[in-house]
Design an enzyme around this catalytic site. Structure first.
Site, PDB file in Angstrom:
ATOM      1  N   ASN A 209     -11.804  20.357  -0.543  1.00 28.35           N
ATOM      2  CA  ASN A 209     -10.093  20.889  -0.718  1.00 28.35           C
ATOM      3  C   ASN A 209      -9.997  22.370  -0.960  1.00 28.35           C
ATOM      4  OD1 ASN A 209      -7.663  19.168  -0.290  1.00 28.35           O
ATOM      5  ND2 ASN A 209      -8.646  18.100  -0.879  1.00 28.35           N
TER       6      ASN A 209
ATOM      7  N   HIS B  18      -3.434  14.850  -4.971  1.00 28.06           N
ATOM      8  CA  HIS B  18      -3.424  13.289  -5.792  1.00 28.06           C
ATOM      9  C   HIS B  18      -3.419  12.300  -3.651  1.00 28.06           C
ATOM     10  CE1 HIS B  18      -3.805   9.689  -7.791  1.00 28.06           C
ATOM     11  NE2 HIS B  18      -3.203   9.298  -7.137  1.00 28.06           N
TER      12      HIS B  18
ATOM     13  N   GLU C 125       2.912  16.746 -18.410  1.00 26.88           N
ATOM     14  CA  GLU C 125       2.244  15.979 -19.143  1.00 26.88           C
ATOM     15  C   GLU C 125       1.806  14.665 -18.970  1.00 26.88           C
ATOM     16  OE1 GLU C 125       2.645  17.831 -23.680  1.00 26.88           O
ATOM     17  OE2 GLU C 125       3.614  19.001 -22.766  1.00 26.88           O
TER      18      GLU C 125
HETATM   19  C1  GRF Z   1      -9.577  14.392  -3.018  1.00 32.16           C
HETATM   20  O1  GRF Z   1      -9.227  12.875  -2.162  1.00 32.16           O
HETATM   21  C2  GRF Z   1      -8.344  14.786  -4.124  1.00 32.16           C
HETATM   22  O2  GRF Z   1      -7.375  14.603  -3.407  1.00 32.16           O
HETATM   23  C3  GRF Z   1      -8.611  13.657  -5.007  1.00 32.16           C
HETATM   24  O3  GRF Z   1      -9.625  14.117  -4.815  1.00 32.16           O
HETATM   25  C4  GRF Z   1     -10.458  14.288  -4.031  1.00 32.16           C
HETATM   26  C5  GRF Z   1     -11.327  15.563  -3.938  1.00 32.16           C
HETATM   27  O4  GRF Z   1     -12.135  15.984  -2.926  1.00 32.16           O
HETATM   28  N1  GRF Z   1      -7.973  14.629  -6.154  1.00 32.16           N
HETATM   29  P1  GRF Z   1     -12.652  17.111  -2.653  1.00 32.16           P
HETATM   30  O5  GRF Z   1     -13.896  17.578  -3.572  1.00 32.16           O
HETATM   31  O6  GRF Z   1     -11.798  18.257  -2.563  1.00 32.16           O
HETATM   32  O7  GRF Z   1     -13.387  16.769  -1.136  1.00 32.16           O
END
Ligand code: GRF
Length: 201
Positions: free
Chosen positions: A15, A110, A143
């Site tokens: 991401n 998420h 929170e």
């Molecule tokens: C993703 O699926 C995100 O939604 C979750 O953890 C994962 C992280 O993936 N919170 P990356 O490290 O961005 O590849």
């Protein structure tokens, strides 16, 4: 004026990479001023180095308690001096002192259609529950656990043949679109929080 953002990540950082790429194609009007990580082995660090983004490592394992760690993390976040923190695969729960320090200035991605399947292994939870649609959510951080006001969601189908990994992969493609889009909206000043709701101007 471009907004300054920092990404907080614990692992692979796909991401984070999607954000770097969206900034470099001009889709997101921001400067990524820092990667902040709790994990010195995170692959996200290599991505930061390649993109010449300063990296702040606050190694969780070197602190005597969660409290002391959080104190150091907060200091590092404050020093980064950014408009927005983007939690992108940060695998710990943020303590309330950090959440309270940056009201309306922290978002999270998420891999589920919240409020369903909060916490860890959201894709596994979705497969096990037998839902027909899954997806991802970008939300402001408050929170509660994965419970802050929702900015954007994207849906994907769940196929009968899916295991957790198949579904995670399908959702991830949408995460890589959804997160840059939400950051862009923030940077353009188009997100207004009204109680539980986020109005997009
Ligand atoms: C993703 O699926 C995100 O939604 C979750 O953890 C994962 C992280 O993936 N919170 P990356 O490290 O961005 O590849």
């Amino acid at each position: 004026m471009k907004k300054r953002i920092a990404v907080v990540a614990s692992g692979r950082g796909s991401n984070f990479q999607a954000i770097i790429d969206a900034i470099s194609r001009g889709f997101v009007p921001a400067e990524c001023a820092a990667l902040i990580t709790d994990n010195p082995k995170a692959y996200a660090i290599e991505r930061a180095q390649k993109a010449k983004i300063p990296c702040r490592i606050v190694d969780y394992s070197t602190f005597p308690s969660r409290e002391v760690y959080e104190h150091a993390l907060l200091a590092s976040m404050q020093e980064a001096d950014v408009d927005l923190f983007v939690l992108a695969g940060y695998m710990r729960i943020l303590g309330s002192s950090i959440v309270r320090a940056f009201p309306g200035r922290m978002i999270n991605i998420h891999p589920a259609l919240l409020p369903a399947f909060t916490g860890l292994h959201a894709q596994r939870q979705a497969v096990q529950h037998g839902v027909k649609m899954a997806g991802c959510t970008v939300h402001f951080v408050d929170e509660s656990l994965d419970g802050g006001p929702i900015i954007l969601q994207k849906c994907v189908p769940v196929l009968d043949s899916d295991d957790e990994d198949d579904l995670a992969e399908r959702i991830l493609e949408h995460e890589h679109l959804c997160l840059p889009e939400a950051i862009r909206l923030f940077c353009e000043g188009r997100l207004v929080i009204e109680g539980r709701k986020v109005r997009i101007l």
